[in-house]
Design a protein around this motif. Sequence first.
Motif, PDB file in Angstrom:
ATOM      1  N   PHE A 152       0.832  -1.205   0.000  1.00 48.78           N
ATOM      2  CA  PHE A 152       0.000   0.000   0.000  1.00 48.78           C
ATOM      3  C   PHE A 152       0.869   1.259   0.000  1.00 48.78           C
ATOM      4  O   PHE A 152       0.588   2.213  -0.731  1.00 48.78           O
ATOM      5  CB  PHE A 152      -0.946   0.027   1.211  1.00 48.78           C
ATOM      6  CG  PHE A 152      -1.703   1.321   1.301  1.00 48.78           C
ATOM      7  CD1 PHE A 152      -2.813   1.542   0.506  1.00 48.78           C
ATOM      8  CD2 PHE A 152      -1.268   2.343   2.144  1.00 48.78           C
ATOM      9  CE1 PHE A 152      -3.496   2.750   0.555  1.00 48.78           C
ATOM     10  CE2 PHE A 152      -1.942   3.553   2.199  1.00 48.78           C
ATOM     11  CZ  PHE A 152      -3.055   3.760   1.406  1.00 48.78           C
ATOM     12  N   ILE A 153       1.916   1.266   0.829  1.00 46.85           N
ATOM     13  CA  ILE A 153       2.793   2.444   0.928  1.00 46.85           C
ATOM     14  C   ILE A 153       3.436   2.736  -0.428  1.00 46.85           C
ATOM     15  O   ILE A 153       3.545   3.899  -0.837  1.00 46.85           O
ATOM     16  CB  ILE A 153       3.871   2.245   2.022  1.00 46.85           C
ATOM     17  CG1 ILE A 153       3.230   2.236   3.411  1.00 46.85           C
ATOM     18  CG2 ILE A 153       4.954   3.298   1.932  1.00 46.85           C
ATOM     19  CD1 ILE A 153       2.643   3.558   3.864  1.00 46.85           C
ATOM     20  N   LYS A 154       3.830   1.699  -1.171  1.00 45.05           N
ATOM     21  CA  LYS A 154       4.423   1.914  -2.501  1.00 45.05           C
ATOM     22  C   LYS A 154       3.410   2.555  -3.447  1.00 45.05           C
ATOM     23  O   LYS A 154       3.723   3.511  -4.152  1.00 45.05           O
ATOM     24  CB  LYS A 154       4.941   0.596  -3.079  1.00 45.05           C
ATOM     25  CG  LYS A 154       6.228   0.133  -2.454  1.00 45.05           C
ATOM     26  CD  LYS A 154       6.680  -1.201  -3.010  1.00 45.05           C
ATOM     27  CE  LYS A 154       7.890  -1.701  -2.251  1.00 45.05           C
ATOM     28  NZ  LYS A 154       8.242  -3.062  -2.610  1.00 45.05           N
ATOM     29  N   ASP A 155       2.180   2.035  -3.455  1.00 48.72           N
ATOM     30  CA  ASP A 155       1.134   2.604  -4.303  1.00 48.72           C
ATOM     31  C   ASP A 155       0.788   4.031  -3.868  1.00 48.72           C
ATOM     32  O   ASP A 155       0.628   4.926  -4.693  1.00 48.72           O
ATOM     33  CB  ASP A 155      -0.138   1.743  -4.256  1.00 48.72           C
ATOM     34  CG  ASP A 155       0.064   0.381  -4.897  1.00 48.72           C
ATOM     35  OD1 ASP A 155       1.057   0.205  -5.638  1.00 48.72           O
ATOM     36  OD2 ASP A 155      -0.757  -0.520  -4.643  1.00 48.72           O
ATOM     37  N   TYR A 156       0.679   4.219  -2.571  1.00 49.17           N
ATOM     38  CA  TYR A 156       0.355   5.526  -2.000  1.00 49.17           C
ATOM     39  C   TYR A 156       1.436   6.553  -2.353  1.00 49.17           C
ATOM     40  O   TYR A 156       1.142   7.671  -2.773  1.00 49.17           O
ATOM     41  CB  TYR A 156       0.232   5.365  -0.486  1.00 49.17           C
ATOM     42  CG  TYR A 156       0.087   6.630   0.311  1.00 49.17           C
ATOM     43  CD1 TYR A 156      -1.156   7.233   0.491  1.00 49.17           C
ATOM     44  CD2 TYR A 156       1.190   7.214   0.933  1.00 49.17           C
ATOM     45  CE1 TYR A 156      -1.297   8.384   1.240  1.00 49.17           C
ATOM     46  CE2 TYR A 156       1.054   8.367   1.680  1.00 49.17           C
ATOM     47  CZ  TYR A 156      -0.193   8.942   1.833  1.00 49.17           C
ATOM     48  OH  TYR A 156      -0.323  10.082   2.575  1.00 49.17           O
ATOM     49  N   ASN A 157       2.688   6.146  -2.218  1.00 47.65           N
ATOM     50  CA  ASN A 157       3.786   7.080  -2.471  1.00 47.65           C
ATOM     51  C   ASN A 157       3.987   7.343  -3.961  1.00 47.65           C
ATOM     52  O   ASN A 157       4.574   8.354  -4.333  1.00 47.65           O
ATOM     53  CB  ASN A 157       5.085   6.591  -1.838  1.00 47.65           C
ATOM     54  CG  ASN A 157       6.081   7.718  -1.672  1.00 47.65           C
ATOM     55  OD1 ASN A 157       5.716   8.800  -1.227  1.00 47.65           O
ATOM     56  ND2 ASN A 157       7.315   7.477  -2.058  1.00 47.65           N
TER      57      ASN A 157
END
Length: 198
Positions: A152-157
């Motif tokens: 999620f953090i990769k997609d979010y960032n």
Amino acid sequence: MKKLALCAKSLMLMMAFVAISCTNNDASSSAAPAKESTADKVTSINIRYIDADSIAAHYNLAKDFKEAQIRSFSKIDNAQRTRGAELQKLGNSIQQKMNSNGYLSQESYKADVDNFNKKQSDAENYIASLQREAEQEMIQQQMQLTDSIESFIKDYNAKKHYDAILYKAAGVYFNPDLDITEEVIKGLNARYNKVSEK
């Protein structure tokens, strides 16, 4: 002659002073841009942080895993109590039979003791297997939880373009304005709920 020597010394002293002043000015003027460029680099880093404890408390996947762990521990606890009660009952029966001279031979007593020992060993093995299963399940859940958060953090960032997103525990102090935990929890739950509806 003395006056000439004194004038020459004064002139040399003044020239030395001027030379030193020029050198210091050159050094300070060349050092100033280096400081500015370092300061520019530091202020241009765009960092945010998340609080892992808050995520564990409010992310629905983490809450589901916590409930599963509680069920596993409860299952182990119930099995220990049930098997323990059975063994206690069997042990009391053997002791009572022995006290009332219910054993007609040493072989019948030994058979009951061997049966008790086998049941005790079986119970220990069963409890150990439940504990191993629970540990393996917890390891798998922790890996899945970590993968979910990192994904999620990769997609979010990819949308936010931060230079770094850290866990709060990685530092001693972070400006509270840099905290994106709540936003991340909302995104994690929205994505998890969508998956669980399928």
